[in-house]
Design a protein around this motif. Structure first.
Motif, PDB file in Angstrom:
ATOM      1  N   GLY A 108       1.424  15.445   4.087  1.00 35.20           N
ATOM      2  CA  GLY A 108       0.836  15.292   2.765  1.00 35.20           C
ATOM      3  C   GLY A 108       1.716  14.590   1.748  1.00 35.20           C
ATOM      4  O   GLY A 108       1.302  14.351   0.612  1.00 35.20           O
ATOM      5  N   VAL A 109       2.951  14.240   2.133  1.00 36.75           N
ATOM      6  CA  VAL A 109       3.864  13.557   1.215  1.00 36.75           C
ATOM      7  C   VAL A 109       3.414  12.108   1.016  1.00 36.75           C
ATOM      8  O   VAL A 109       3.121  11.399   1.991  1.00 36.75           O
ATOM      9  N   ILE A 110       3.356  11.675  -0.235  1.00 34.73           N
ATOM     10  CA  ILE A 110       2.983  10.296  -0.567  1.00 34.73           C
ATOM     11  C   ILE A 110       4.244   9.436  -0.635  1.00 34.73           C
ATOM     12  O   ILE A 110       5.202   9.771  -1.346  1.00 34.73           O
ATOM     13  N   ILE A 111       4.243   8.345   0.106  1.00 35.54           N
ATOM     14  CA  ILE A 111       5.345   7.377   0.050  1.00 35.54           C
ATOM     15  C   ILE A 111       4.837   6.142  -0.683  1.00 35.54           C
ATOM     16  O   ILE A 111       3.855   5.514  -0.256  1.00 35.54           O
ATOM     17  N   ARG A 112       5.487   5.849  -1.785  1.00 36.08           N
ATOM     18  CA  ARG A 112       5.064   4.700  -2.586  1.00 36.08           C
ATOM     19  C   ARG A 112       5.763   3.429  -2.101  1.00 36.08           C
ATOM     20  O   ARG A 112       6.973   3.412  -1.900  1.00 36.08           O
ATOM     21  N   GLU A 154       0.834  -1.199   0.000  1.00 35.88           N
ATOM     22  CA  GLU A 154       0.000   0.000   0.000  1.00 35.88           C
ATOM     23  C   GLU A 154       0.875   1.258   0.000  1.00 35.88           C
ATOM     24  O   GLU A 154       1.891   1.318   0.700  1.00 35.88           O
ATOM     25  N   ASP A 155       0.474   2.263  -0.744  1.00 36.06           N
ATOM     26  CA  ASP A 155       1.098   3.579  -0.659  1.00 36.06           C
ATOM     27  C   ASP A 155       0.494   4.310   0.539  1.00 36.06           C
ATOM     28  O   ASP A 155      -0.680   4.111   0.880  1.00 36.06           O
ATOM     29  N   VAL A 156       1.282   5.173   1.199  1.00 30.47           N
ATOM     30  CA  VAL A 156       0.793   5.868   2.387  1.00 30.47           C
ATOM     31  C   VAL A 156       1.057   7.365   2.263  1.00 30.47           C
ATOM     32  O   VAL A 156       1.948   7.807   1.520  1.00 30.47           O
ATOM     33  N   LYS A 157       0.270   8.131   3.005  1.00 29.46           N
ATOM     34  CA  LYS A 157       0.437   9.589   3.035  1.00 29.46           C
ATOM     35  C   LYS A 157       0.891   9.999   4.429  1.00 29.46           C
ATOM     36  O   LYS A 157       0.255   9.638   5.432  1.00 29.46           O
ATOM     37  N   LEU A 158       1.982  10.766   4.497  1.00 34.78           N
ATOM     38  CA  LEU A 158       2.472  11.256   5.773  1.00 34.78           C
ATOM     39  C   LEU A 158       1.650  12.463   6.231  1.00 34.78           C
ATOM     40  O   LEU A 158       0.846  13.017   5.474  1.00 34.78           O
TER      41      LEU A 158
END
Length: 315
Positions: A189-193, A182-186
């Motif tokens: 607002g930064v998206i971590i793939r 799963e990709d997550v959002k910190l």
């Protein structure tokens, strides 16, 4: 994942070897185990192991000769006395249900858990869950006999902890989500793939365990590329005619199957009671002339099945 041999003799027990049964210890976190065949006395062998019957999840029966099934009624009955013993699946050739239900009816047994029979009569996938795929195919013996190919599904890749720290991803639930793909959002607002911080998936292991058989095409197909092949070796070199007559294999024929299938390691079992330990050492040496990575099973031998890139070892 570990293989534990609970019986390695053919036909009848000896002082050193019980009749056939093999345990497959599943990797964490499953913490359960399966049995492949259950010859007379199997539950006694389990008493000297760390395996508990309430952790038994599946039994795979290769064929209905007595040295592979006579331990089932007692073991299944004893399992009722273990707290937490949940439903149990039994796979095997047509007739395994009638055999056990007949014994239970005439002996007055009432199990305290659900028993689910899956009778097989063809080639293909017989079981699949989140961890494994089990395939079966008929072999060539004096009665219907099956081999099983157990394939562990690929495992998620390893987290790049250094990169996660650089990206300021806090340890905890986000790590688990990333590892699951799963990709997550910190918080900012930064998206971590996931693909950026998780390595490639780790191939699953393959274990092939064959029932009694003479050399046949399905043995090679089931064992193709396996990490571990367990093959019967009832007879020694030069006894090919006797092996053919009884639907069995010699040690050299087992080694040839392993070589054709390109397996990583061959475990020989189901030795005729005519062979003592010294004779089994000679049989193994003969097999090693064809397939060097051959080991003779003995009762209580425990084999670790390593993932690709590591070395096999016994305990």
């Amino acid at each position: 994942m570990r293989i534990i041999f609970l019986g390695t003799s053919a036909g009848r027990p000896t002082k050193a070897r019980n009749v056939t049964s093999i345990a497959l210890k599943l990797p964490d976190p499953a913490n359960g185990f399966w049995l492949i065949d259950c010859g007379e006395g199997t539950q006694h062998r389990l008493l000297s192991s760390k395996l508990k019957l309430n952790r038994l999840e599946r039994i795979l029966i290769t064929h209905l000769h007595g040295d592979h099934i006579y331990g089932l009624p007692g073991l299944l009955t004893s399992r009722s006395y273990f707290d937490g013993a949940g439903p149990l699946q039994i796979y095997g050739p047509i007739g395994i249900r009638a055999y056990l239900e007949g014994v239970f009816e005439h002996s007055g047994v009432h199990l305290e858990y659900e028993l689910d029979f899956i009778e097989i009569d063809s080639t293909g996938i017989i079981a699949q869950d989140d961890g494994f795929i089990v395939e079966a195919a008929p072999l060539e013996h004096r009665m219907p006999s099956y081999g099983y190919r157990i394939t562990e599904l690929p495992q998620p890749g390893h987290l790049d902890l250094t990169k996660l720290a650089e990206l300021k991803v806090p340890p905890g639930p986000l790590y688990g989500r990333l590892k699951r793909g799963e990709d997550v959002k910190l918080a900012g607002g930064v998206i971590i793939r996931s693909s950026d911080v998780v390595g490639p998936s780790v191939p699953g292991r393959i274990v092939t365990i064959l029932g009694d058989t003479k050399p046949c095409g399905n043995a090679v197909i089931l064992a193709q590329g396996a990490d571990l092949l367990v093959h019967e070796a009832t007879f020694g070199a030069g006894m090919e005619e006797k092996a053919e007559a009884y639907g069995h294999s010699t040690v050299l024929q087992a080694a040839e199957i392993a070589a054709k299938a390109g397996v990583r390691q061959l475990l020989l079992t189901h030795f005729s009671s005519r062979f003592d330990d010294e004779a089994v050492e000679k049989l193994t040496a003969d097999a090693q002339t064809i397939f060097p990575d051959t080991v003779a099973a003995r009762d209580y031998l425990e084999i670790h099945v390593p993932r690709m890139g590591s070395n096999a070892s016994s305990v």
